[in-house]
Design an enzyme around this catalytic site. Structure first.
Site, mmCIF file in Angstrom:
data_model
loop_
_atom_site.group_PDB
_atom_site.id
_atom_site.type_symbol
_atom_site.label_atom_id
_atom_site.label_comp_id
_atom_site.label_asym_id
_atom_site.label_seq_id
_atom_site.Cartn_x
_atom_site.Cartn_y
_atom_site.Cartn_z
ATOM 1 N N ASP A 1 10.808 4.211 -4.341
ATOM 2 C CA ASP A 1 10.490 5.488 -5.287
ATOM 3 C C ASP A 1 11.340 5.720 -6.347
ATOM 4 O O ASP A 1 11.805 6.770 -6.416
ATOM 5 C CB ASP A 1 10.284 6.576 -4.313
ATOM 6 N N ASP B 1 6.397 2.208 -5.779
ATOM 7 C CA ASP B 1 6.568 3.249 -6.981
ATOM 8 C C ASP B 1 7.938 2.985 -7.788
ATOM 9 O O ASP B 1 8.807 4.036 -7.901
ATOM 10 C CB ASP B 1 6.694 4.618 -6.350
ATOM 11 N N HIS C 1 10.579 5.582 -9.645
ATOM 12 C CA HIS C 1 9.759 6.498 -10.713
ATOM 13 C C HIS C 1 10.165 6.159 -12.155
ATOM 14 O O HIS C 1 10.627 7.175 -12.786
ATOM 15 C CB HIS C 1 9.582 7.885 -10.250
ATOM 16 N N ASN D 1 1.772 3.682 -4.575
ATOM 17 C CA ASN D 1 0.360 4.442 -4.942
ATOM 18 C C ASN D 1 0.644 4.778 -6.518
ATOM 19 O O ASN D 1 -0.368 5.115 -6.885
ATOM 20 C CB ASN D 1 0.144 5.668 -4.210
ATOM 21 N N HIS D 2 1.670 4.678 -7.098
ATOM 22 C CA HIS D 2 1.802 5.167 -8.667
ATOM 23 C C HIS D 2 1.801 3.650 -9.313
ATOM 24 O O HIS D 2 1.145 4.083 -10.653
ATOM 25 C CB HIS D 2 3.180 5.840 -8.771
#
Length: 711
Positions: free
Chosen positions: A21, A61, A23, A129-130
């Site tokens: 994650d 992610d 991001h 999921n991103h």
């Protein structure tokens, strides 16, 4: 690296940098926080290079947006090329069939074996999921990095009927790792597939007991609803370690699952994407060492993460300070909040001393519960006081109030303070699908759905919101309309409205009960929408400045208002959107040309949407094909090992496990191709450390290193 670090490593030890994650691109348009995700990713890759790891393992992610900006993609590729390319040789080999592991890639082999690339630190990643695959071709940002040879994207599965997870088999000296991966899948769907035994984890045929089984997953770990998470008990018990992505709270120290007898590590995110308590926990990445069936996890704190402090205030808990009847109570509350925020800013300043790598302005969040007759003050004016001190002045304070129960007899006592102190991952979140379902279930009878299902409509709206699939809802309506028409036609229903309504209700109820078929309908509709969008994008290639282009000899003007090509006049002049003749019908995106006063000609042979909208059950019946889902069963292990969690400061925690539980019987096995340099005898060999090696590897010492043979 320190000498103590060198003493832990030899030719049999895998060293893996674990992170999830990241991001990239989060808040990239913010003046203060634009570079936070990029700076921390730079630190993570620098740690990988400084510690001379064998490879980097990412748990999803990597990007914050499904369609990352050019700047985000460019910065990511720049950093991967800077730290992951070089002359240092890769010390491990791959034994599995790479055409199966990377079957979705145009170059189905690991990047460091490509003759055209010089990779020193391979990076393996699943999607989250991103940054999950979307569009007609099912591509995601990771596929761009994979095609460029910078990342090895694994763990993809597009099937809604069954999932076979085939591991990437790695070997370094006498240590063998079976690396399993599963990219993000909607939690409800994956939950149902686990329940129906439709998820299969394949295992190598030879020497099952000698493989260290490592699984990377990106799903909800905390329960967000009845089926909106994945229980750890669903995972196979032959696994040794699970790297769990998606959850942002850092719980990187491995925790033993007493039922399945494996360990779970949750590294958390490397950048705070929400102002919740879980994000305020200190951020870490993990340096994972694996030698045969033993492992050691060292926590490495990240030094470039922006500080985040959060505090809750319940005004009713301070009756000596605040009286709702006092006319000046609002000013007293404001002064009290200023003191709280100033205290958090002072704490951030003290922690930042001596570490110039920490960003200057911290994230501050003060949550104020004003239940009990209090009134909030003007937060906009209040935030102006901290523009130069905090990175998030606009949302530095948050007021909330809980509803009071009217009937004391039926009142249920709820500890709201305890609820607010929980991390965001522990509090259920309301999603778009839930809102749609709740709306139609509580709506009046005259506005309830009679042809579509709430679940299908909810997923279509979710695609519209999250992935900008603007045709998802319309395509779902058309698809289900065609299917209902075909059903009525096959049953030879007379054209009587009452009889048709009754049959439609029965057909709708049947579809609602068959969730697998409904999933297939939604997927087909979304694929149609993606295919249509890709056709439109091929035609409507517009520049950022809105300049027009010529297509098929016709001039077209691209409007920023609705992303649709404007009609082109055959005569006259005008700026911006050109005029069409009277009587011209309006169509959606994707028309190749428009004539003055005439009808539209859809591109790609696609039927006119205007005519589709005018269809009714009584007008026409069309035919198409239907599908039936299939199911398969999943396998089931037992082993003993030692884990050491080594904090970077001084703290050291040991995790020891020894179990003699017999493994559940059979599991599916798959065959893997072996490189010519690896002989059959060497792969089947069982290696045992001598005493000298054990003395050298203190963190790997285990009092119970043997396991009962698997049946």
């Amino acid at each position: 690296m320190s000498s103590s670090g060198n003493s832990l490593d030899d030719e049999d030890t895998f060293k893996i940098l674990v992170a999830t994650d990241i991001h990239l691109g989060y808040m990239e348009k913010d003046a203060v926080r634009a570079n936070d995700s990029f700076v921390t990713f730079d630190e993570i890759l620098r740690l990988a290079k400084d510690n001379e790891v064998d490879f980097v393992l990412l748990g999803g992610d990597l990007f914050h947006d499904n369609k990352p900006s050019r700047r985000t993609l460019h910065t990511c590729m720049e950093l991967l090329r800077k730290y992951c390319m070089g002359d240092r040789p890769v010390q491990f080999e791959i034994l599995s069939d790479q055409s199966v592991n990377f079957s979705y890639s145009k170059f189905p082999w690991v990047n460091y074996q490509d003759d055209n690339l010089n990779i020193s630190i391979p990076t393996f990643s699943v999607h989250g999921n991103h940054d999950d695959p979307t569009g007609a071709d099912g591509l995601c940002a990771l596929d761009l990095l994979s095609c460029a040879g910078l990342v090895n994207h694994f763990g993809r599965s597009n099937s809604v009927e069954k999932i076979d997870i085939s591991p990437v088999l790695l070997q370094k000296g006498r240590t063998k790792i079976a690396l399993y991966g599963l990219g993000s899948i909607p939690d409800e769907r994956l939950y149902r597939m686990f329940v129906n035994k439709q998820v299969m984890m394949l295992r190598p045929r030879e020497d099952e007991a000698s493989w260290f089984n490592l699984f990377v997953i990106h799903q909800n770990r905390s329960k967000h609803g009845a089926t909106n998470y994945i229980p750890e008990q669903f995972l196979d018990d032959f696994l040794d370690l699970v790297i769990w992505g998606h959850e942002h709270e850092c719980k990187i120290a491995p925790v033993r699952n007493e039922q399945q007898l494996f360990y779970v590590s949750q590294p958390g995110s490397s950048v705070a994407t929400s102002l919740s308590p879980g994000e305020a926990v200190k951020k870490h990445v993990g340096l994972l060492r694996i030698k045969q069936k033993k492992m050691n996890l060292q926590k490495i704190p990240l030094q470039t993460v922006r500080q985040f402090f959060i505090e809750d205030v319940v005004l009713s808990d301070h009756p000596d300070l605040f009286n709702p009847d006092n006319p000046k109570v609002t000013q007293d509350i404001e002064n009290f909040c200023i003191e709280k925020i100033e205290a958090m800013l002072d704490m951030a300043e003290r922690e930042r001393l001596g570490n110039a790598r920490i960003p200057e302005k911290p994230l501050i969040r003060l949550r104020v519960d004003y239940t009990g007759g209090f009134e909030p003050f003007n937060t906009l004016r209040f935030s102006q006081k901290f523009v130069d001190k905090a990175a998030n002045p606009k949302d530095i304070i948050h007021f909330f109030r809980h509803k009071e129960q009217k009937d004391k007899k039926d009142m249920v006592e709820i500890n709201f303070g305890k609820l607010d102190s929980k991390s965001s991952s522990e509090v259920a979140t309301l999603r778009v699908e839930d809102l749609v379902k709740q709306y139609f279930q509580t709506a009046e009878k005259n506005v309830q759905l009679s042809l579509l299902t709430e679940r299908g409509m909810g997923e279509a709206v979710q695609e519209f919101v999250d992935k900008e699939e603007k045709d998802a809802i319309e395509e779902l309506v058309k698809f289900q309309l065609e299917k209902t028409q075909r059903f009525l036609k096959e049953r030879n229903i007379d054209a009587e409205e009452e009889q048709i309504d009754e049959e439609v209700r029965k057909f709708r109820q049947t579809r609602r009960e068959n969730t697998n078929e409904e999933d297939e309908e939604v997927r087909e509709a979304i694929n149609r929408a993606r295919a249509h969008r890709s056709q439109v994008e091929d035609i409507n290639m517009s520049d950022d400045d809105g300049m027009g282009r010529k297509i098929s000899g016709q001039a077209m003007d691209f409007s920023d208002e609705d992303n649709a090509p404007a009609p082109t006049p055959t005569r006259g002049r005008g700026r911006g959107r050109a005029r069409g003749g009277r009587g011209q019908s309006t169509t959606t995106r994707g028309t190749s040309r428009r004539g003055r006063g005439g009808g539209d000609v859809p591109s790609g042979g696609r039927a006119s949407k205007a005519s589709a909208k005018n269809m009714s059950i009584l007008d026409a019946f069309k035919s198409s094909s239907s599908r039936q889902p299939s199911s398969r069963k999943a396998p089931a292990k037992n082993y003993s090992e030692e884990i050491e969690d080594d904090d970077s400061d001084i703290e050291e925690v040991s995790f020891t496990r020894s179990s003699n539980v017999a493994k559940r019987s059979s599991s599916l096995s798959s065959s893997y191709s072996k490189p010519s340099s690896q002989s059959l005898a060497s792969q089947r060999a069982f290696f045992v450390d001598d005493d000298d090696d054990e003395d050298e590897f203190d963190p790997f010492k285990s009092t119970a290193s043997s396991r009962r043979n698997r049946r």
